[in-house]
Write an enzyme that holds these catalytic residues in place. Structure first.
Site, mmCIF file in Angstrom:
data_model
loop_
_atom_site.group_PDB
_atom_site.id
_atom_site.type_symbol
_atom_site.label_atom_id
_atom_site.label_comp_id
_atom_site.label_asym_id
_atom_site.label_seq_id
_atom_site.Cartn_x
_atom_site.Cartn_y
_atom_site.Cartn_z
ATOM 1 N N SER A 98 0.831 -1.195 0.000
ATOM 2 C CA SER A 98 0.000 0.000 0.000
ATOM 3 C C SER A 98 0.875 1.258 0.000
ATOM 4 O O SER A 98 1.653 1.470 -0.924
ATOM 5 C CB SER A 98 -0.961 -0.041 1.189
ATOM 6 N N ASP A 222 -9.891 -5.309 -3.944
ATOM 7 C CA ASP A 222 -9.345 -4.248 -3.097
ATOM 8 C C ASP A 222 -10.263 -3.027 -3.140
ATOM 9 O O ASP A 222 -10.508 -2.457 -4.205
ATOM 10 C CB ASP A 222 -7.939 -3.883 -3.593
ATOM 11 N N HIS A 250 -7.661 -5.720 0.053
ATOM 12 C CA HIS A 250 -6.435 -4.958 0.289
ATOM 13 C C HIS A 250 -5.412 -5.770 1.086
ATOM 14 O O HIS A 250 -4.221 -5.644 0.876
ATOM 15 C CB HIS A 250 -6.778 -3.664 1.024
#
Length: 269
Positions: A98, A222, A250
């Site tokens: 991320s 996600d 995610h």
């Protein structure tokens, strides 16, 4: 082996160097708003295979110092450069989830990939987390502004809400509580500052600077970093391989951890 590495006169970064005698090294940069412990289920798989796993807590998170000030990608990438230099690392796999993936990309461009022979990106927030003119694939600016406002008003509730959309598969309540506590370890000001960084940062040019083999893994469900961003990364990074995770959100490192660990260990050989 634990280290606190000085990156500025009054700022030290926490580093957990696990299995320092391992023959192959992976440096992990965590995502927002957690810390290096989010990769617990990777460490436990990789260490018996002979990997040296280095978990870094970004400034403002985990056990690192939490100064008031800059939290842009340049500053965070410079911190990683200090860690790599202090530990004398060479020929490592640099990996990031991320926001950590975005920092890894900026590191590769800003520091010419110093010490890195492979790059692994997991649900990376690049080339832009938000929608921009000519790039309609991210979340809206309003979504991020709402996260910032929610952090300011009720950070624990924001973290609970964020945890609810993080994983595709339902996790146990104890696991959810543990993951929630990782977010609480961060400072409120650093939590907001990194979110504000998402509004400003673009990594389109950075992608073209990457010259090493790159693995991109991304969950197609996600809801935080939308899957089209992975496609844009693959198009922008030469020598990259994109692996979609059909049963992940995610948190693909936990949603499909067996497959994730298998792909990462094979890539980092």
């Amino acid at each position: 082996m634990e280290h606190w590495i000085r990156v500025e006169p009054d700022v030290k970064i926490y580093v957990n160097d696990i299995n320092p005698l391992g023959s192959r090294t992976i440096l992990f940069i965590h995502g927002w708003p957690a810390d290096h412990r989010m990769f617990e289920y990777q460490y436990n798989h990789l260490i018996p295979l002979g990997y040296r796993c280095i978990g870094v807590d970004l400034r403002g998170f985990g056990q690192s110092d939490k100064p008031v000030g800059r939290y842009d990608y340049n500053r965070l990438a410079d911190d990683i450069r200090c860690v790599i230099g202090a530990l004398g690392l060479q020929n490592i796999t640099l990996s990031g989830h991320s926001t950590g993936g975005a920092v890894a990309i900026r590191y590769m461009a800003r520091h010419q990939g110093y010490g890195v022979s492979r790059l692994a990106l997991f649900a990376a927030a690049a080339p832009s987390l938000i929608q921009r003119p000519g790039f309609p694939y991210g979340v809206t600016r309003e979504t991020i502004e709402q996260i910032i406002q929610a952090t300011r008003q009720d950070r624990p509730q924001m973290l609970r809400d964020f945890g609810d959309i993080f994983f595709y598969h339902k996790v146990s309540q104890p696991f959810s509580d543990w993951f929630f506590q990782l977010g609480l370890e961060a400072a409120s000001w650093s939590t907001m500052a990194v979110a504000e960084t998402w509004l400003a940062e673009e990594l389109f040019r950075d992608l073209a600077c990457i010259q090493v083999p790159t693995l991109i893994m991304h969950g197609i469900h996600d809801q935080v970093v939308l899957y089209p961003l992975a496609v844009a990364q693959h198009q922008g990074i030469r020598h990259s391989v994109l692996i979609p995770f059909e049963n992940s959100g995610h948190g693909l490192f936990y949603d499909e951890r067996e497959r994730f660990n298998r792909e990462l260990s094979a890539f980092a050989r």
